[in-house]
Design a protein around this motif. Structure first.
Motif, mmCIF file in Angstrom:
data_model
loop_
_atom_site.group_PDB
_atom_site.id
_atom_site.type_symbol
_atom_site.label_atom_id
_atom_site.label_comp_id
_atom_site.label_asym_id
_atom_site.label_seq_id
_atom_site.Cartn_x
_atom_site.Cartn_y
_atom_site.Cartn_z
ATOM 1 N N LEU A 1 0.923 -1.270 -0.042
ATOM 2 C CA LEU A 1 -0.047 0.130 0.177
ATOM 3 C C LEU A 1 0.772 1.278 -0.031
ATOM 4 O O LEU A 1 1.858 1.337 0.554
ATOM 5 N N THR A 2 0.425 2.094 -0.711
ATOM 6 C CA THR A 2 1.175 3.429 -0.778
ATOM 7 C C THR A 2 0.442 4.514 0.258
ATOM 8 O O THR A 2 -0.934 4.689 0.102
ATOM 9 N N TYR A 3 1.204 5.088 1.063
ATOM 10 C CA TYR A 3 0.652 5.954 2.060
ATOM 11 C C TYR A 3 1.550 7.268 2.312
ATOM 12 O O TYR A 3 2.702 7.235 2.108
ATOM 13 N N VAL A 4 0.972 8.545 2.355
ATOM 14 C CA VAL A 4 1.571 9.854 2.592
ATOM 15 C C VAL A 4 1.570 9.905 4.098
ATOM 16 O O VAL A 4 0.491 10.109 4.646
ATOM 17 N N VAL A 5 2.700 9.793 4.832
ATOM 18 C CA VAL A 5 2.894 10.034 6.172
ATOM 19 C C VAL A 5 2.269 11.283 6.764
ATOM 20 O O VAL A 5 2.871 12.466 6.070
ATOM 21 N N GLY A 6 1.437 11.266 7.675
ATOM 22 C CA GLY A 6 0.967 12.662 8.110
ATOM 23 C C GLY A 6 -0.346 13.106 7.304
ATOM 24 O O GLY A 6 -0.667 14.114 7.684
ATOM 25 N N SER A 7 -0.682 12.567 6.272
ATOM 26 C CA SER A 7 -1.856 12.847 5.579
ATOM 27 C C SER A 7 -3.241 12.871 6.253
ATOM 28 O O SER A 7 -4.094 13.469 6.114
ATOM 29 N N GLY A 8 -3.229 12.072 7.679
ATOM 30 C CA GLY A 8 -4.588 11.893 8.318
ATOM 31 C C GLY A 8 -5.623 10.760 7.574
ATOM 32 O O GLY A 8 -6.653 10.777 7.905
ATOM 33 N N GLN A 9 -5.056 9.999 6.636
ATOM 34 C CA GLN A 9 -5.849 9.259 5.725
ATOM 35 C C GLN A 9 -6.152 7.768 6.416
ATOM 36 O O GLN A 9 -6.902 7.114 6.214
ATOM 37 N N ILE A 10 -5.353 7.793 7.671
ATOM 38 C CA ILE A 10 -5.313 6.559 8.539
ATOM 39 C C ILE A 10 -5.740 6.983 9.929
ATOM 40 O O ILE A 10 -5.790 8.221 10.248
ATOM 41 N N GLU A 11 -5.796 5.985 10.832
ATOM 42 C CA GLU A 11 -6.326 6.383 12.097
ATOM 43 C C GLU A 11 -4.987 7.140 12.852
ATOM 44 O O GLU A 11 -4.101 7.124 12.481
ATOM 45 N N GLU A 12 -5.391 8.476 13.465
ATOM 46 C CA GLU A 12 -4.508 9.389 13.977
ATOM 47 C C GLU A 12 -3.335 8.530 14.822
ATOM 48 O O GLU A 12 -2.331 9.006 14.618
ATOM 49 N N SER A 13 -3.792 7.922 15.771
ATOM 50 C CA SER A 13 -3.003 7.434 16.586
ATOM 51 C C SER A 13 -1.918 6.412 15.967
ATOM 52 O O SER A 13 -0.817 6.403 16.338
ATOM 53 N N LEU A 14 -2.087 6.039 14.648
ATOM 54 C CA LEU A 14 -1.270 5.184 14.126
ATOM 55 C C LEU A 14 -0.377 5.966 12.833
ATOM 56 O O LEU A 14 0.922 5.720 12.875
ATOM 57 N N ASP A 15 -1.057 7.103 12.327
ATOM 58 C CA ASP A 15 -0.318 7.909 11.634
ATOM 59 C C ASP A 15 0.980 8.627 12.396
ATOM 60 O O ASP A 15 1.982 8.889 11.875
ATOM 61 N N ALA A 16 0.541 8.847 13.655
ATOM 62 C CA ALA A 16 1.717 9.591 14.582
ATOM 63 C C ALA A 16 2.809 8.883 14.839
ATOM 64 O O ALA A 16 3.815 9.413 15.368
ATOM 65 N N GLN A 17 2.675 7.533 14.635
ATOM 66 C CA GLN A 17 3.871 6.777 15.009
ATOM 67 C C GLN A 17 4.847 6.173 13.732
ATOM 68 O O GLN A 17 5.850 5.502 13.836
ATOM 69 N N MET A 18 4.224 6.631 12.386
ATOM 70 C CA MET A 18 4.790 6.227 11.236
ATOM 71 C C MET A 18 6.331 7.022 11.054
ATOM 72 O O MET A 18 7.188 6.451 10.657
ATOM 73 N N ALA A 19 6.445 8.349 11.444
ATOM 74 C CA ALA A 19 7.660 8.844 11.425
ATOM 75 C C ALA A 19 8.583 8.431 12.103
ATOM 76 O O ALA A 19 8.507 7.968 13.432
ATOM 77 N N GLY A 20 9.843 8.053 11.699
ATOM 78 C CA GLY A 20 10.949 7.433 12.399
ATOM 79 C C GLY A 20 11.145 6.002 12.091
ATOM 80 O O GLY A 20 12.078 5.343 12.378
ATOM 81 N N LEU A 21 10.190 5.439 11.650
ATOM 82 C CA LEU A 21 10.259 3.868 11.191
ATOM 83 C C LEU A 21 11.185 3.783 9.997
ATOM 84 O O LEU A 21 11.434 4.349 9.269
ATOM 85 N N LYS A 22 11.833 2.639 10.061
ATOM 86 C CA LYS A 22 12.908 2.380 9.050
ATOM 87 C C LYS A 22 12.524 1.082 7.838
ATOM 88 O O LYS A 22 11.934 0.301 8.523
ATOM 89 N N PRO A 23 12.666 1.380 6.628
ATOM 90 C CA PRO A 23 12.467 0.411 5.697
ATOM 91 C C PRO A 23 13.293 -0.798 5.851
ATOM 92 O O PRO A 23 14.156 -0.753 6.513
ATOM 93 N N GLY A 24 12.482 -1.926 5.659
ATOM 94 C CA GLY A 24 13.050 -3.043 5.913
ATOM 95 C C GLY A 24 12.546 -3.676 7.172
ATOM 96 O O GLY A 24 12.900 -5.003 7.300
ATOM 97 N N ASN A 25 12.171 -3.037 8.022
ATOM 98 C CA ASN A 25 11.797 -3.560 9.393
ATOM 99 C C ASN A 25 10.429 -3.705 9.518
ATOM 100 O O ASN A 25 9.543 -2.995 9.006
#
Length: 374
Positions: A123-147
């Motif tokens: 799935l393609t998603y723009v982080v911080g766009s608010g298109q998913i649950e707010e509490s999940l969106d807030a945790q996306m920044a800082g995650l690393k690809p491949g993990n």
């Protein structure tokens, strides 16, 4: 009469667009399986009193292609090429930042149990766009690809998934990569040549091709508008008695079941629940859709009864050769292996009524006129 599916709206309307008789266009194809009609055409005159069905004037839109339409087609061509073929950098050596477009997989557990209604791959998603649950969106920044990460979330009162309120929801998210820059092309010879594998090397010639395609589509839409308006007028001029309730119900339920299966497929594809998909993509509830199924079935039945009655009034006939040709076309359209198999599935009587309706549509089209811009 056993009516196992609705064919008339989807098939006959499309077939009538050609306004040609059965038996054309078979050159080079395998010999048509020859069938013999073994039943009589039903008499529906007790259900319908015909009104005027010839010499009608049907208003239609002008089949014109504007420069705006042409430009939109060119823009769509560019967007399609860049979406399908443009090489995009896939970044995997830095953490996700707010505003990044990412590609991810995820599954969900609720109170420790797998919850397949919320899952997706690639799935393609723009982080911080608010298109998913707010509490999940807030945790996306800082995650690393491949993990892969287990992210606990709390659903707010405004969620569409009200059944998850107050429950422990964990998203198991894998960041595949971050989208980088894309090597896109603008409209021109290079894009056209690449898109058509060299068939067109001149953008102006491809532009002419697009214009001709749009003209053909406009004419087909005009023909459809004519046939829809013509049937509306013919049926409005008829007087119908009470239709057979058992046939009406069977047709409606068959249509509902078949179309619901399609909607359920798309709901799964877009990671929606069925009810969400119906509300957001179709703009109605399942109950409203069920009601529409009965309206579609009524229109089909009225059209068949009127067509068969007109056919009888005009003294039309259908030879076994015409019947065989028509069945072969329907069987091919619906991907059946043989005409016999198709007849066994839908019944000779119903299929003949479909072909009769087509033949009547051709007659109606030839004996009324379209008024352009009327």
């Amino acid at each position: 009469m056993n009516r196992k599916s609705l064919l008339i709206i989807s098939v006959c309307a499309a077939m009538a667009m050609s306004m040609t008789a059965c038996g054309n266009g078979q050159a080079g194809k395998e010999p048509v399986e020859q069938l013999t009609q073994t039943t009589e055409l039903a008499d529906y005159s007790s259900y319908v009193t015909l009104g005027q069905y010839t010499d009608l004037s049907i208003p239609v839109s002008d089949a014109v292609v504007s420069q705006k339409m042409l430009q939109e087609a060119m823009d769509h061509t560019v967007e399609t090429y860049n979406y399908l073929y443009a090489q995009t950098e896939m970044i995997g050596d830095r953490p996700v930042a707010m505003g990044d477009t990412i590609n991810m997989n995820f599954t969900t557990t609720v109170d420790g149990e797998n919850w397949p209604q919320l899952s997706g791959m690639g799935l393609t998603y723009v982080v911080g766009s608010g298109q998913i649950e707010e509490s999940l969106d807030a945790q996306m920044a800082g995650l690393k690809p491949g993990n892969t990460y287990d992210l606990d979330c709390t659903f707010g009162e405004d969620t569409d998934f009200t059944e998850l309120l107050g429950k422990e929801v964990t998203f198991h998210v894998t960041i595949n990569y971050i989208y980088g820059e894309s090597e896109t092309l603008e409209w021109g010879d290079e894009l056209v040549a690449a898109l058509t594998n060299g068939k067109y090397k001149d953008a102006e010639k491809y532009k002419d091709y697009l214009f001709k395609q749009l003209e053909e589509e406009a004419l087909e839409q005009q023909k459809k508008e004519y046939m829809d308006g013509l049937w509306d007028a013919v049926l409005a001029n008829c007087v119908f008695g009470e239709l057979p309730a058992d046939i009406l119900e069977e047709n409606a339920e068959n249509y509902y079941a078949a179309q619901r299966a399609t909607y359920e497929y798309y709901a799964t594809y877009y990671s929606y629940t069925y009810d969400q998909y119906m509300q957001e993509k179709q703009g109605m509830t399942d109950e409203e859709f069920h009601e529409k199924a009965y309206e579609y079935a009524r229109i089909e039945l009225e059209r068949i009864y009127a067509a068969v009655t007109i056919y009888r009034e005009l003294g039309m006939e259908m030879t076994d050769a015409e019947f065989s040709e028509g069945v072969a076309k329907l069987a091919e359209t619906y991907n059946y292996g043989s005409s016999t198999e198709f007849v066994q599935k839908y019944g000779e009587e119903y299929i003949r009524e479909v072909l009769v309706t087509q033949k009547v549509e051709e007659y109606l089209a030839e004996h009324s006129t379209m008024t352009v811009g009327g």
